[in-house]
Design an enzyme around this catalytic site. Structure first.
Site, PDB file in Angstrom:
ATOM      1  CE  LYS A   1      42.581  38.630  56.613  1.00 27.99           C
ATOM      2  NZ  LYS A   1      41.599  38.867  57.905  1.00 27.99           N
TER       3      LYS A   1
ATOM      4  CD1 TRP B   1      37.315  36.639  52.686  1.00 28.45           C
ATOM      5  CD2 TRP B   1      36.068  38.459  52.977  1.00 28.45           C
ATOM      6  NE1 TRP B   1      36.834  36.963  54.063  1.00 28.45           N
ATOM      7  CE2 TRP B   1      36.521  37.686  54.089  1.00 28.45           C
ATOM      8  CE3 TRP B   1      36.211  39.855  52.465  1.00 28.45           C
ATOM      9  CZ2 TRP B   1      36.110  39.378  54.961  1.00 28.45           C
ATOM     10  CZ3 TRP B   1      36.019  40.884  53.527  1.00 28.45           C
ATOM     11  CH2 TRP B   1      36.399  40.428  55.096  1.00 28.45           C
TER      12      TRP B   1
ATOM     13  CG  ASP C   1      41.858  39.368  48.326  1.00 27.30           C
ATOM     14  OD1 ASP C   1      42.901  39.806  49.426  1.00 27.30           O
ATOM     15  OD2 ASP C   1      40.252  39.611  48.708  1.00 27.30           O
TER      16      ASP C   1
HETATM   17  N1  PMP Z   1      40.010  39.928  51.563  1.00 25.97           N
HETATM   18  C1  PMP Z   1      40.181  38.441  52.157  1.00 25.97           C
HETATM   19  C2  PMP Z   1      40.394  37.624  51.600  1.00 25.97           C
HETATM   20  C3  PMP Z   1      39.879  39.225  53.556  1.00 25.97           C
HETATM   21  O1  PMP Z   1      40.132  37.815  54.895  1.00 25.97           O
HETATM   22  C4  PMP Z   1      39.801  39.814  54.402  1.00 25.97           C
HETATM   23  C5  PMP Z   1      39.378  40.781  55.489  1.00 25.97           C
HETATM   24  N2  PMP Z   1      39.205  39.059  56.284  1.00 25.97           N
HETATM   25  C6  PMP Z   1      39.414  41.364  53.511  1.00 25.97           C
HETATM   26  C7  PMP Z   1      39.256  40.759  51.741  1.00 25.97           C
HETATM   27  C8  PMP Z   1      39.180  42.687  53.872  1.00 25.97           C
HETATM   28  O2  PMP Z   1      40.505  43.075  54.021  1.00 25.97           O
HETATM   29  P1  PMP Z   1      40.091  44.308  55.495  1.00 25.97           P
HETATM   30  O3  PMP Z   1      38.808  44.270  56.326  1.00 25.97           O
HETATM   31  O4  PMP Z   1      41.743  45.048  55.389  1.00 25.97           O
HETATM   32  O5  PMP Z   1      38.928  45.474  54.140  1.00 25.97           O
END
Ligand code: PMP
Length: 360
Positions: A195, A101, A171
């Site tokens: 989540k 991420w 994040d």
């Molecule tokens: N950052 C993290 C730490 C994540 O776990 C996720 C999704 N699993 C995201 C960003 C991306 O999120 P989204 O699918 O809502 O764009």
């Protein structure tokens, strides 16, 4: 059979919240309307919206000089909005690379400016948190971005970096509201809702006032924090039902002791699962450095990957769902967010013990 859902997201929500939403679905509080059918400018929805913001402020102790924004586009859109809004004419931004991420956030930022990789754990396949004294921070960076919890790798920061005057951007998609954070240490916090907050389709951004209003020229209107801050997240039609659901989760959290109580429960759940993995004589293995193991996402492998299919099949039959690891790492992953009860983790640990005895 009791079902326990270990999905990484969209993820388990509190049963009581789902039941309340069900009861309120066709007629919200005698209004004669579903929340889905309400005008976002009407007094009913405006009340729901304001209450959700107030409750989140309360739960996280968000100081007055921060705005709470309810946006769309998931956490992914924040990967773009952050550099667009926070570079503020500066030459570069610092990014800490601790896994999938943070890498995605960093690669997106490269489209808008120079990125300095201040730290990385790539040398050990993204399995630990790099010690702060090894970071190579730029004192003139526009901001420093890190991922408090790597959902795929299962690596979580147990501490908050002190970046001095450089705004800290986090994040928190997969661990927001799971442990207390001192919001005043951050310039900006963001999280996709799916989540620990509510259904997918909503992203929460908590941003300090002085970082709003300096977006790059030609920033699309919808990507400018100022537009959303000035309109109280109602510049366009917000994801009203998702915000309502998030609000119900916030109330559930408050009723259940808030973030501090969640942290204690999350420690207990994570300890139970990691102890079972470590005590399995190598039948199960978690590659993450012990001190940096996530309380939310627990990745583990089986000694013999040929047993993965059978493990998942038997788990499924016992109501232990969505344990398959992320496609990039394989193995298993148990996500144990706030709404996962201790009984769910206990059921998983019991099953894992039996499976290991059967196949070990
Ligand atoms: N950052 C993290 C730490 C994540 O776990 C996720 C999704 N699993 C995201 C960003 C991306 O999120 P989204 O699918 O809502 O764009």
């Amino acid at each position: 059979m009791t079902i326990y859902n270990f999905s990484a997201g969209p993820a388990v929500l509190p049963k009581e919240v789902l039941q309340q939403a069900q009861a309120e679905l066709p007629d919200w509080h005698g209004s004669g309307m579903s929340v889905m059918e309400m005008s976002h400018r009407g007094k009913e929805y405006m009340g729901i919206h304001a209450q959700a913001i107030a409750d989140l402020r309360d739960l996280m102790g968000i100081p007055e000089n921060y705005k709470v924004l309810f946006l769309q586009g998931g956490a992914h859109l924040q990967f773009s909005m952050i550099p667009l809004n926070l570079l503020r004419g500066k030459a570069s931004a610092d990014y800490v690379n601790t896994g999938e991420w943070s890498k995605k956030a960093m690669n997106e930022a490269k489209k808008f400016g120079k990125v300095n990789e201040a730290a990385s754990n790539a040398d050990k396949n993204f399995t630990y948190v790099p010690a702060f004294d090894s970071w190579n921070c730029d004192p003139n960076a526009a901001y420093l971005h890190y991922t408090t919890n790597e959902t795929i790798g299962g690596v979580e920061f147990g501490w908050v970096p002190d970046t001095g005057v450089v705004p800290l951007v986090a994040d928190m998609s997969s661990n927001i509201l799971s442990r207390p954070y001192d919001v005043s240490k951050f310039g900006l916090i963001y999280a996709g809702a799916q989540k620990n907050i509510g259904p997918a389709g909503l992203a929460v951004v908590i941003v300090r006032d002085d970082l709003i209003g300096q977006a790059a020229a030609n920033t699309p209107t919808m990507l400018d924090y100022k537009i959303h801050a000035d309109a109280d997240s109602m510049y366009n039609t917000p994801p009203t039902y998702g915000i309502y659901m998030a609000g119900l989760v916030f109330q559930w959290l408050k009723k259940n002791g808030g973030v501090a109580a969640m942290e204690q429960a999350n420690i207990k759940k994570a300890d139970l699962l990691y102890t079972a993995i470590d005590a399995s004589n190598g039948f199960y293995h978690c590659p993450v450095n012990k001190a940096d193991r996530s309380r939310m996402n627990v990745p583990f492998t089986l000694k013999d990957a040929n047993l993965d299919g059978e493990f998942l099949k038997q788990a499924d039959a016992r109501g232990l769902l969505q344990l398959k690891g992320h496609r990039s790492v394989g193995g298993m992953r148990a996500s144990i967010y706030n709404a996962m009860p201790l009984a769910g983790v206990q059921a998983l640990v019991d099953f894992m013990g039996e499976f290991a005895r059967q196949r070990g």
